[in-house]
Motif scaffolding. Structure first.
Motif, short mmCIF file in Angstrom:
data_model
loop_
_atom_site.label_atom_id
_atom_site.label_comp_id
_atom_site.label_asym_id
_atom_site.label_seq_id
_atom_site.Cartn_x
_atom_site.Cartn_y
_atom_site.Cartn_z
N LEU A 231 -14.81 -32.87 73.14
CA LEU A 231 -15.43 -31.55 73.15
C LEU A 231 -14.33 -30.51 73.22
O LEU A 231 -13.50 -30.51 74.13
N LYS A 232 -14.30 -29.62 72.22
CA LYS A 232 -13.30 -28.56 72.23
C LYS A 232 -13.50 -27.66 73.45
O LYS A 232 -14.61 -27.53 73.97
N ARG A 233 -12.42 -27.05 73.86
CA ARG A 233 -12.46 -26.19 75.05
C ARG A 233 -13.51 -25.09 74.89
O ARG A 233 -13.56 -24.40 73.88
N ILE A 234 -14.36 -24.97 75.90
CA ILE A 234 -15.38 -23.92 75.91
C ILE A 234 -14.71 -22.60 76.26
O ILE A 234 -14.04 -22.47 77.29
N LYS A 235 -14.91 -21.63 75.39
CA LYS A 235 -14.29 -20.32 75.61
C LYS A 235 -15.04 -19.55 76.68
O LYS A 235 -16.27 -19.57 76.73
N ASN A 236 -14.29 -18.86 77.49
CA ASN A 236 -14.89 -18.03 78.52
C ASN A 236 -15.51 -16.78 77.91
O ASN A 236 -14.89 -16.11 77.07
N VAL A 237 -16.73 -16.46 78.31
CA VAL A 237 -17.42 -15.27 77.81
C VAL A 237 -17.47 -14.25 78.93
O VAL A 237 -18.14 -14.46 79.94
N PRO A 238 -16.74 -13.14 78.79
CA PRO A 238 -16.71 -12.13 79.85
C PRO A 238 -18.09 -11.52 80.10
O PRO A 238 -18.95 -11.50 79.22
N LYS A 239 -18.28 -11.02 81.31
CA LYS A 239 -19.54 -10.36 81.63
C LYS A 239 -19.66 -9.02 80.89
O LYS A 239 -20.74 -8.63 80.48
N SER A 240 -18.53 -8.32 80.74
CA SER A 240 -18.55 -7.04 80.04
C SER A 240 -18.49 -7.28 78.53
O SER A 240 -17.80 -8.19 78.07
N GLU A 241 -19.23 -6.48 77.78
CA GLU A 241 -19.31 -6.64 76.34
C GLU A 241 -18.08 -6.05 75.66
O GLU A 241 -17.52 -5.06 76.13
N SER A 242 -17.62 -6.68 74.61
CA SER A 242 -16.53 -6.13 73.81
C SER A 242 -16.86 -6.29 72.33
O SER A 242 -17.64 -7.18 71.96
N TYR A 243 -16.25 -5.44 71.51
CA TYR A 243 -16.61 -5.40 70.10
C TYR A 243 -15.36 -5.38 69.23
O TYR A 243 -14.26 -5.05 69.68
N ARG A 244 -15.57 -5.68 67.97
CA ARG A 244 -14.52 -5.50 66.96
C ARG A 244 -15.17 -4.97 65.68
O ARG A 244 -16.37 -5.15 65.47
N ILE A 245 -14.38 -4.31 64.86
CA ILE A 245 -14.92 -3.76 63.62
C ILE A 245 -15.20 -4.89 62.64
O ILE A 245 -14.47 -5.90 62.61
N THR A 246 -16.25 -4.77 61.86
CA THR A 246 -16.60 -5.78 60.86
C THR A 246 -15.89 -5.46 59.54
O THR A 246 -15.31 -4.39 59.37
N SER A 247 -15.98 -6.39 58.61
CA SER A 247 -15.41 -6.17 57.28
C SER A 247 -16.10 -4.97 56.62
O SER A 247 -15.43 -4.12 56.01
N PHE A 248 -17.42 -4.88 56.77
CA PHE A 248 -18.15 -3.75 56.20
C PHE A 248 -17.71 -2.45 56.88
O PHE A 248 -17.52 -1.42 56.21
N GLY A 249 -17.54 -2.49 58.20
CA GLY A 249 -17.12 -1.29 58.93
C GLY A 249 -15.77 -0.79 58.47
O GLY A 249 -15.56 0.42 58.32
N LEU A 250 -14.83 -1.71 58.22
CA LEU A 250 -13.50 -1.32 57.77
C LEU A 250 -13.54 -0.73 56.36
O LEU A 250 -12.90 0.28 56.08
N LYS A 251 -14.32 -1.35 55.48
CA LYS A 251 -14.46 -0.81 54.13
C LYS A 251 -15.12 0.57 54.16
O LYS A 251 -14.73 1.46 53.40
N PHE A 252 -16.08 0.73 55.04
CA PHE A 252 -16.78 2.00 55.19
C PHE A 252 -15.80 3.09 55.63
O PHE A 252 -15.76 4.18 55.05
N ILE A 253 -15.01 2.80 56.66
CA ILE A 253 -14.03 3.76 57.17
C ILE A 253 -13.04 4.15 56.07
O ILE A 253 -12.77 5.33 55.84
N LYS A 254 -12.50 3.17 55.38
CA LYS A 254 -11.50 3.45 54.35
C LYS A 254 -12.10 4.26 53.20
O LYS A 254 -11.45 5.13 52.63
N PHE A 255 -13.35 3.98 52.87
CA PHE A 255 -13.99 4.67 51.75
C PHE A 255 -14.16 6.16 52.02
O PHE A 255 -13.99 6.99 51.14
#
Length: 264
Positions: A231-255
């Motif tokens: 079983l691969k190592r289970i990644k820890n999931v923080p209690k606080s939410e975090s985000y990253r930009i999506t591919s669509f979001g990056l294309k949107f910003i650049k456009f």
């Protein structure tokens, strides 16, 4: 139609001048004829008193005129850039820009509530003039999304793109919250909105999904009788939410945030 807008259109030369003269003037005239008359007699306005309804119509008319004046002014200021890009397109592509993309983009001008976003609308138009994103459905998706975002939403989204785009400011979430006088809960609401529109995504959800996939793979290996399943190592999931930009979001910003360089 206001004389200033007519003067700006008359002063714009080259291919873009032809587009404005032959396509913008009829569109402006048509909108002026149908716009305020319809707004005054339909929808919610018909339920208001004549005085209040008249004030609302006058307000929308002024906004409509300001937006179009800003739109045409920016095109006029950037006419050289537009013309250089359009002249590199073949005849059929120039026709498509004139008769498909220019009217499509212009439809978003009169209803925009924040005048500062007109510059973003024009940025997108310059990229289309350069042959960028010529799928009509994609262009419509970009502009539909832009119409749902306000300047604060866009400012927060831009922070998530800071790793991928050049920036000449030192903006951060704390500066944004202080200047715009919002708290953590309000910032959270903006993030949820950006996530709902597909512009950012939860890092926590990615980790949860990956953990589930690893557990499923481990159980399947056991069921198949594989020796020494791991079983691969289970990644820890923080209690606080975090985000990253999506591919669509990056294309949107650049456009919308920049004009792509076009190769000769």
């Amino acid at each position: 139609m206001e004389n200033k807008i007519q003067d700006l259109i008359s002063a714009t030369k080259g291919v873009m001048g032809e587009v404005l003269a032959e396509d913008a003037i009829p569109k402006l005239a048509e909108e002026m004829l149908k716009g305020t008359v319809l707004e005054a007699t339909s929808g919610a306005f018909s339920m208001l008193s004549p005085r209040i309804g008249g004030v609302m119509v006058a307000y929308q008319q002024r906004r409509w005129e300001r937006n179009w004046e800003k739109y045409i002014s920016l095109i006029y200021e950037r006419q050289r850039e537009f013309n250089e890009r359009l002249e590199k397109l073949d005849t059929e592509m120039r026709k498509k820009f004139r008769y498909d993309f220019f009217p499509l983009v212009s439809d978003f001008v009169q209803s925009e509530k924040q005048e500062e976003k007109i510059g973003l609308i024009v940025n997108g138009l310059t990229n289309i003039a350069g042959g960028i994103n010529w799928q009509e459905d994609v262009v419509l998706m970009f502009y539909d999304t832009l119409s749902q975002l306000n300047l604060l939403d866009l400012r927060l989204l831009k922070l998530y793109a800071s790793t991928y785009i050049e920036r000449d400011d030192n903006d951060d979430i704390y500066k944004l919250m202080n200047e715009c006088q919002i708290d953590n809960s309000q910032a959270g609401m903006i993030r949820e909105k950006l996530e709902r529109l597909g512009l950012i995504q939860s890092k926590n959800e990615e980790k949860i999904y990956e953990n589930i996939e690893n557990v499923i793979k481990y159980v399947e290996d056991i069921a198949k009788g594989k020796k020494d399943p791991k079983l691969k190592r289970i990644k820890n999931v923080p209690k606080s939410e975090s985000y990253r930009i999506t591919s669509f979001g990056l294309k949107f910003i650049k456009f919308f945030m920049k004009s792509y360089e076009i190769e000769n």
